[in-house]
Scaffold this active site. Structure first.
Site, PDB file in Angstrom:
ATOM      1  N   HIS A  94       0.833  -1.209   0.000  1.00  0.00           N
ATOM      2  CA  HIS A  94       0.000   0.000   0.000  1.00  0.00           C
ATOM      3  C   HIS A  94       0.864   1.255   0.000  1.00  0.00           C
ATOM      4  O   HIS A  94       0.609   2.200  -0.761  1.00  0.00           O
ATOM      5  CB  HIS A  94      -0.918   0.002   1.227  1.00  0.00           C
ATOM      6  CG  HIS A  94      -1.708   1.262   1.395  1.00  0.00           C
ATOM      7  ND1 HIS A  94      -2.954   1.447   0.826  1.00  0.00           N
ATOM      8  CD2 HIS A  94      -1.428   2.416   2.068  1.00  0.00           C
ATOM      9  CE1 HIS A  94      -3.406   2.650   1.132  1.00  0.00           C
ATOM     10  NE2 HIS A  94      -2.498   3.257   1.890  1.00  0.00           N
ATOM     11  N   GLU A  95       1.900   1.277   0.833  1.00  0.00           N
ATOM     12  CA  GLU A  95       2.757   2.463   0.896  1.00  0.00           C
ATOM     13  C   GLU A  95       3.540   2.652  -0.403  1.00  0.00           C
ATOM     14  O   GLU A  95       3.751   3.785  -0.844  1.00  0.00           O
ATOM     15  CB  GLU A  95       3.714   2.357   2.091  1.00  0.00           C
ATOM     16  CG  GLU A  95       3.020   2.310   3.443  1.00  0.00           C
ATOM     17  CD  GLU A  95       2.015   3.440   3.650  1.00  0.00           C
ATOM     18  OE1 GLU A  95       2.212   4.532   3.087  1.00  0.00           O
ATOM     19  OE2 GLU A  95       1.023   3.225   4.372  1.00  0.00           O
ATOM     20  N   HIS A 131       1.576   4.528  -2.896  1.00  0.00           N
ATOM     21  CA  HIS A 131       1.688   5.986  -2.823  1.00  0.00           C
ATOM     22  C   HIS A 131       2.920   6.480  -3.587  1.00  0.00           C
ATOM     23  O   HIS A 131       2.880   7.539  -4.230  1.00  0.00           O
ATOM     24  CB  HIS A 131       1.771   6.440  -1.369  1.00  0.00           C
ATOM     25  CG  HIS A 131       0.481   6.316  -0.624  1.00  0.00           C
ATOM     26  ND1 HIS A 131      -0.714   6.812  -1.117  1.00  0.00           N
ATOM     27  CD2 HIS A 131       0.196   5.778   0.592  1.00  0.00           C
ATOM     28  CE1 HIS A 131      -1.674   6.574  -0.238  1.00  0.00           C
ATOM     29  NE2 HIS A 131      -1.154   5.950   0.802  1.00  0.00           N
TER      30      HIS A 131
END
Length: 227
Positions: free
Chosen positions: A99-100, A103
């Site tokens: 998920h990170e 980004h």
């Protein structure tokens, strides 16, 4: 002039709901933190592979203290993973790390919502902290100008939460797509676990937006009644 507006009961309900959602996230994260992912890869290893696969080999993966303190820093362009993610080969670590990195990919492609959130983060954060103080001061001092300034800042907070939703949803979408396409999730159970962790996290952002909307409508109603 009354400080409690027509949306105060809804705000209280959302406050309770936020605590419940946060508790659900903690339980979900704890559950899947105890389950090894099928590839036995740590969060740092997952992040490194995903970064390299997307042309981001220059982006470092750092360990940071705390629990659920994972984040991507767009200023330093670093992926920062908490202690329970960085060196742990769990399903939860796999999901959070991916998920990170999602980004970081958004930053590389200059996703409009991420760019806007980055540019507005500092001023809107200040506004969110000042909004309740200015509004309450306006109410107690019967100063209409302060009341409406508070309303505007509550609106700015709502805007920040609104921009955050597509940024977080898209990062989770990218994470799950990468894990599935590369086979890193490894099994239907791990895929389901990763999705559960990311869904629970997403609900916290939805709750934040709902609370910001209720608060804005509440102060707006109070300000209108004062006119």
């Amino acid at each position: 002039m009354e400080f409690f507006g027509p949306y105060t009961p809804l705000i209280l309900i959302l406050l309770v709901a936020s605590f419940l959602i946060q508790g659900a996230l903690t339980r979900t994260y704890r559950r899947w933190s105890g389950v090894r992912n099928p590839r036995n890869l740590t969060g740092a290893q997952i992040a490194r592979q995903m970064l390299d696969a997307n042309g981001l080999s220059h982006v470092p993966v750092n360990a940071v203290p705390g629990s659920l303190s994972d984040h991507y820093d767009p200023m330093r362009r670093t992926v920062n993973l908490s202690e329970g993610v960085y060196g742990v080969p769990s399903v939860a670590a796999m999901a959070v790390a991916a998920h990170e990195v999602g980004h970081a990919i958004q930053d590389r492609v200059r996703m409009p919502a991420l760019v806007a959130r980055g540019r507005l983060a500092v001023p809107l954060s200040l506004g969110m902290n000042l909004a309740p103080l200015l509004f309450m001061a306006g109410v107690f001092l019967h100063f209409t100008g302060l009341i409406w300034l508070g309303v505007i800042l509550f609106g700015a907070a709502l805007l920040f939460h609104l921009i955050t939703l597509p940024v977080e949803f898209d990062a989770s979408r990218r994470a799950l797509a990468y894990l599935n396409q590369t086979g890193l999730s490894g099994s239907p159970e791990a895929t389901s676990g990763a999705r559960s962790v990311l869904t629970a996290a997403a609900l916290t952002y939805v709750a934040g937006f709902a609370m910001a909307l209720a608060q804005f409508l509440n102060v707006l109603s109070i300000a209108r009644n004062d006119d």
